[in-house]
Scaffold this motif. Structure first.
Motif, PDB file in Angstrom:
ATOM      1  N   ILE A 154       0.794  -1.322   0.199  1.00  0.00           N
ATOM      2  CA  ILE A 154       0.015   0.153   0.107  1.00  0.00           C
ATOM      3  C   ILE A 154       0.939   1.414  -0.027  1.00  0.00           C
ATOM      4  CG2 ILE A 154      -1.544   1.422   1.420  1.00  0.00           C
ATOM      5  CD1 ILE A 154      -3.079  -1.196   2.010  1.00  0.00           C
ATOM      6  N   PRO A 155       1.784   1.319   1.109  1.00  0.00           N
ATOM      7  CA  PRO A 155       2.563   2.819   0.842  1.00  0.00           C
ATOM      8  C   PRO A 155       3.548   2.889  -0.421  1.00  0.00           C
ATOM      9  CG  PRO A 155       3.145   1.204   2.747  1.00  0.00           C
ATOM     10  CD  PRO A 155       2.422   0.421   1.985  1.00  0.00           C
ATOM     11  N   VAL A 156       3.826   1.850  -0.767  1.00  0.00           N
ATOM     12  CA  VAL A 156       5.035   1.943  -1.829  1.00  0.00           C
ATOM     13  C   VAL A 156       4.393   1.882  -3.295  1.00  0.00           C
ATOM     14  CG1 VAL A 156       6.837   1.221  -0.397  1.00  0.00           C
ATOM     15  CG2 VAL A 156       5.664  -0.588  -1.487  1.00  0.00           C
ATOM     16  N   ALA A 157       3.235   1.157  -3.620  1.00  0.00           N
ATOM     17  CA  ALA A 157       2.859   0.987  -4.967  1.00  0.00           C
ATOM     18  C   ALA A 157       1.436   1.832  -5.208  1.00  0.00           C
ATOM     19  CB  ALA A 157       2.606  -0.341  -5.334  1.00  0.00           C
ATOM     20  N   PRO A 158       1.500   2.301  -6.518  1.00  0.00           N
ATOM     21  CA  PRO A 158       0.212   2.880  -6.842  1.00  0.00           C
ATOM     22  C   PRO A 158      -1.118   2.292  -6.494  1.00  0.00           C
ATOM     23  CG  PRO A 158       1.390   2.896  -8.688  1.00  0.00           C
ATOM     24  CD  PRO A 158       2.361   1.906  -7.646  1.00  0.00           C
ATOM     25  N   PRO A 159      -2.241   2.781  -5.923  1.00  0.00           N
ATOM     26  CA  PRO A 159      -3.349   1.970  -5.705  1.00  0.00           C
ATOM     27  C   PRO A 159      -3.873   1.040  -6.764  1.00  0.00           C
ATOM     28  CG  PRO A 159      -3.477   4.159  -5.057  1.00  0.00           C
ATOM     29  CD  PRO A 159      -2.371   4.439  -5.903  1.00  0.00           C
ATOM     30  N   GLY A 160      -4.325   0.007  -6.412  1.00  0.00           N
ATOM     31  CA  GLY A 160      -4.780  -1.316  -7.265  1.00  0.00           C
ATOM     32  C   GLY A 160      -3.575  -2.193  -7.533  1.00  0.00           C
ATOM     33  N   VAL A 161      -2.392  -1.813  -7.367  1.00  0.00           N
ATOM     34  CA  VAL A 161      -1.310  -2.737  -7.545  1.00  0.00           C
ATOM     35  C   VAL A 161      -1.170  -3.604  -6.236  1.00  0.00           C
ATOM     36  CG1 VAL A 161       1.108  -2.869  -7.751  1.00  0.00           C
ATOM     37  CG2 VAL A 161      -0.024  -1.536  -9.083  1.00  0.00           C
ATOM     38  N   PRO A 162      -1.260  -3.309  -5.125  1.00  0.00           N
ATOM     39  CA  PRO A 162      -1.421  -4.104  -3.999  1.00  0.00           C
ATOM     40  C   PRO A 162      -2.304  -5.438  -4.184  1.00  0.00           C
ATOM     41  CG  PRO A 162      -1.293  -2.056  -3.091  1.00  0.00           C
ATOM     42  CD  PRO A 162      -1.673  -1.865  -4.403  1.00  0.00           C
ATOM     43  N   ILE A 163      -3.561  -5.032  -4.656  1.00  0.00           N
ATOM     44  CA  ILE A 163      -4.571  -6.105  -4.580  1.00  0.00           C
ATOM     45  C   ILE A 163      -4.033  -7.037  -6.136  1.00  0.00           C
ATOM     46  CG2 ILE A 163      -7.160  -6.640  -5.341  1.00  0.00           C
ATOM     47  CD1 ILE A 163      -7.599  -3.655  -4.541  1.00  0.00           C
ATOM     48  N   VAL A 164      -3.727  -6.515  -7.080  1.00  0.00           N
ATOM     49  CA  VAL A 164      -3.380  -7.534  -8.156  1.00  0.00           C
ATOM     50  C   VAL A 164      -2.118  -8.135  -7.746  1.00  0.00           C
ATOM     51  CG1 VAL A 164      -2.409  -7.602 -10.362  1.00  0.00           C
ATOM     52  CG2 VAL A 164      -3.917  -5.827  -9.609  1.00  0.00           C
ATOM     53  N   ALA A 165      -1.021  -7.754  -6.884  1.00  0.00           N
ATOM     54  CA  ALA A 165       0.210  -8.503  -6.571  1.00  0.00           C
ATOM     55  C   ALA A 165      -0.382  -9.399  -5.444  1.00  0.00           C
ATOM     56  CB  ALA A 165       1.325  -7.549  -5.779  1.00  0.00           C
ATOM     57  N   ALA A 166      -1.388  -9.402  -4.708  1.00  0.00           N
ATOM     58  CA  ALA A 166      -2.012 -10.299  -3.824  1.00  0.00           C
ATOM     59  C   ALA A 166      -2.247 -11.661  -4.600  1.00  0.00           C
ATOM     60  CB  ALA A 166      -3.182  -9.863  -2.883  1.00  0.00           C
ATOM     61  N   SER A 167      -2.579 -11.454  -5.720  1.00  0.00           N
ATOM     62  CA  SER A 167      -3.096 -12.698  -6.592  1.00  0.00           C
ATOM     63  C   SER A 167      -2.038 -13.988  -6.280  1.00  0.00           C
ATOM     64  CB  SER A 167      -3.768 -12.549  -7.550  1.00  0.00           C
ATOM     65  OG  SER A 167      -3.107 -11.612  -8.430  1.00  0.00           O
ATOM     66  N   VAL A 168      -0.769 -13.295  -6.204  1.00  0.00           N
ATOM     67  CA  VAL A 168       0.295 -14.419  -6.277  1.00  0.00           C
ATOM     68  C   VAL A 168       0.415 -15.474  -5.128  1.00  0.00           C
ATOM     69  CG1 VAL A 168       2.756 -14.499  -5.940  1.00  0.00           C
ATOM     70  CG2 VAL A 168       1.886 -12.516  -7.203  1.00  0.00           C
ATOM     71  N   ALA A 169      -0.542 -14.975  -4.035  1.00  0.00           N
ATOM     72  CA  ALA A 169      -0.536 -15.850  -3.029  1.00  0.00           C
ATOM     73  C   ALA A 169      -1.284 -17.205  -3.448  1.00  0.00           C
ATOM     74  CB  ALA A 169      -1.488 -15.069  -1.715  1.00  0.00           C
ATOM     75  N   CYS A 170      -1.961 -17.148  -4.502  1.00  0.00           N
ATOM     76  CA  CYS A 170      -3.016 -18.506  -4.674  1.00  0.00           C
ATOM     77  C   CYS A 170      -1.898 -19.425  -5.158  1.00  0.00           C
ATOM     78  CB  CYS A 170      -3.932 -18.049  -5.737  1.00  0.00           C
ATOM     79  SG  CYS A 170      -3.025 -18.089  -7.457  1.00  0.00           S
ATOM     80  N   LEU A 171      -0.504 -19.055  -5.097  1.00  0.00           N
ATOM     81  CA  LEU A 171       0.303 -20.245  -5.827  1.00  0.00           C
ATOM     82  C   LEU A 171       0.405 -21.179  -4.460  1.00  0.00           C
ATOM     83  CD1 LEU A 171       3.162 -17.879  -7.649  1.00  0.00           C
ATOM     84  CD2 LEU A 171       1.245 -19.475  -8.510  1.00  0.00           C
ATOM     85  N   VAL A 172       0.263 -20.815  -3.224  1.00  0.00           N
ATOM     86  CA  VAL A 172       0.319 -21.620  -2.058  1.00  0.00           C
ATOM     87  C   VAL A 172      -0.327 -23.143  -2.571  1.00  0.00           C
ATOM     88  CG1 VAL A 172       0.813 -20.061  -0.528  1.00  0.00           C
ATOM     89  CG2 VAL A 172      -1.494 -20.960  -0.897  1.00  0.00           C
ATOM     90  N   GLY A 173      -1.377 -22.979  -3.511  1.00  0.00           N
ATOM     91  CA  GLY A 173      -2.072 -24.246  -4.061  1.00  0.00           C
ATOM     92  C   GLY A 173      -1.262 -25.130  -4.779  1.00  0.00           C
ATOM     93  N   LEU A 174      -0.113 -24.759  -5.199  1.00  0.00           N
ATOM     94  CA  LEU A 174       0.916 -25.565  -5.914  1.00  0.00           C
ATOM     95  C   LEU A 174       1.349 -26.697  -4.896  1.00  0.00           C
ATOM     96  CD1 LEU A 174       2.720 -23.269  -8.489  1.00  0.00           C
ATOM     97  CD2 LEU A 174       1.191 -25.042  -8.852  1.00  0.00           C
ATOM     98  N   ARG A 175       1.663 -26.362  -3.630  1.00  0.00           N
ATOM     99  CA  ARG A 175       2.298 -27.432  -2.726  1.00  0.00           C
ATOM    100  C   ARG A 175       1.299 -28.457  -2.623  1.00  0.00           C
ATOM    101  NH1 ARG A 175       4.261 -25.398   2.902  1.00  0.00           N
ATOM    102  NH2 ARG A 175       4.837 -27.223   2.719  1.00  0.00           N
ATOM    103  N   ARG A 176       1.992 -29.598  -2.590  1.00  0.00           N
ATOM    104  CA  ARG A 176       1.031 -30.741  -2.422  1.00  0.00           C
ATOM    105  C   ARG A 176       0.968 -31.133  -1.069  1.00  0.00           C
ATOM    106  NH1 ARG A 176      -0.107 -33.676  -6.973  1.00  0.00           N
ATOM    107  NH2 ARG A 176       1.160 -33.006  -8.896  1.00  0.00           N
TER     108      ARG A 176
END
Lengths: 226, 102
Positions: free
Chosen positions: A204-226
């Motif tokens: 939030i403090p370092v990126a333009p508004p909107g970017v924090p939400i898009v970047a958070a989608s990377v968190a779904c990669l925890v689904g790759l762990r078996r």
């Protein structure tokens, strides 16, 4: 409405179910639609332009951001960039609902336009699956509320006050939290939520508004762990 | 064309395209199992990010304001198994009261 995940035969899984589920939110949405109309006018939008933007862009945060940038004397390019960054989250969000959106090109295109944070969240059935009828029902109610309240604000809502006085800005995070709540039952979903929240708050403090939400989608990669 | 109309047209077209990409190109087909496992976790990740940004962000600043009281009230309502409508109303009311008092 229940906060537990809906079973397939639940009567809530219908157009009407989606419409009813989103109804309490429409009060908040209409409050912000009016204030968007007022802001757009003071930013130099003709009333028709404000309503056309609500009918085509149909995404509150991007509309507020671009209108406030123009109102503050900012450039068209900054207003467009801010709005596009804020709406970039609809890329991953669109992928999550894609499996239930069937039919020809135009049908898929038009239903995709009804996807906003609130209709998407209400259509979610847990475990990553979505209900198309709830999405359409909730989306249509929100669309009608957003465009008509924008018209009210743009055509003379100056006498109406700040919707934040009524705490309406807190209605949105409360809805998102209430819809997240029943999903926090398995370790992976909890991990994805915590990681998503961590990424967003860090950015939030370092990126333009909107970017924090898009970047958070990377968190779904925890689904790759078996 | 005025600046406002330029913004309306460009942002409108861009947003419609962004929203359409997933449903138009992937629509109507189930995702492969491995992809579904990942995409299924997009919802909790994005919902959590939406909660955080709509409570803590004011443009590019992290702020602690009355919205926190609203979301705390929402947590209490959820722990008491309140329906979603009640959770939303409680959060708005708590925030409004906090703003009126402070």
């Amino acid at each position: 409405m229940s906060s537990r995940p809906l079973e397939p035969k639940d009567p809530g899984l219908s157009f009407g179910g989606g419409a009813r589920a989103v109804l309490p939110l429409t009060i908040a949405v209409a409050g912000f639609g009016i204030s968007y109309g007022v802001l757009a006018r003071s930013a130099g939008f003709p009333p028709l332009a404000a309503v056309v933007m609500s009918a085509t862009t149909f995404a509150g945060s991007a509309q507020f951001a671009s209108a406030s940038i123009l109102e503050g004397g900012g450039a068209v390019a900054s207003a467009v960039t801010a709005a596009v960054l804020l709406n970039a989250r609809y890329g991953p969000i669109g992928v999550t609902v894609a499996p239930v959106i069937e039919g020809g090109f135009w049908r898929r295109f038009l239903i995709a336009q009804l996807v906003v944070d609130e209709s998407w969240a209400i259509a979610h059935r847990g475990d990553g699956r979505f209900d198309l009828r709830r999405l359409i029902g909730a989306g249509l109610v929100l669309y009608a509320a957003w465009t008509s309240s924008t018209a009210v604000g743009a055509l003379g809502g100056e006498f109406l006050g700040d919707p934040n006085v009524l705490g309406l800005d807190a209605a949105f995070p409360a809805l998102f939290l209430a819809l997240l709540w029943p999903q926090l039952r398995n370790a992976r979903a909890i991990a994805a939520a915590l990681l998503g929240a961590g990424i967003a708050s860090t950015l939030i403090p370092v990126a333009p508004p909107g970017v924090p939400i898009v970047a958070a989608s990377v968190a779904c990669l925890v689904g790759l762990r078996r | 064309m005025t600046a406002a109309w330029v913004v309306v047209v460009i942002v409108g077209l861009a947003t419609m395209a962004i929203k359409a990409i997933g449903p138009v190109f992937l629509g109507g087909r189930p995702l492969p199992g491995r992809v579904q496992a990942v995409v299924g976790l997009l919802a909790p990740a994005l919902l959590a990010a939406l909660v955080v940004t709509s409570v803590l962000a004011a443009g590019r600043d992290l702020v602690l304001d009355e919205r926190l009281i609203g979301i705390a009230a929402a947590v209490v309502a959820l722990l008491l198994r309140a329906p979603i409508l009640v959770v939303v109303v409680v959060a708005a009311a708590a925030t409004a009261v906090a703003r009126a008092v402070v």
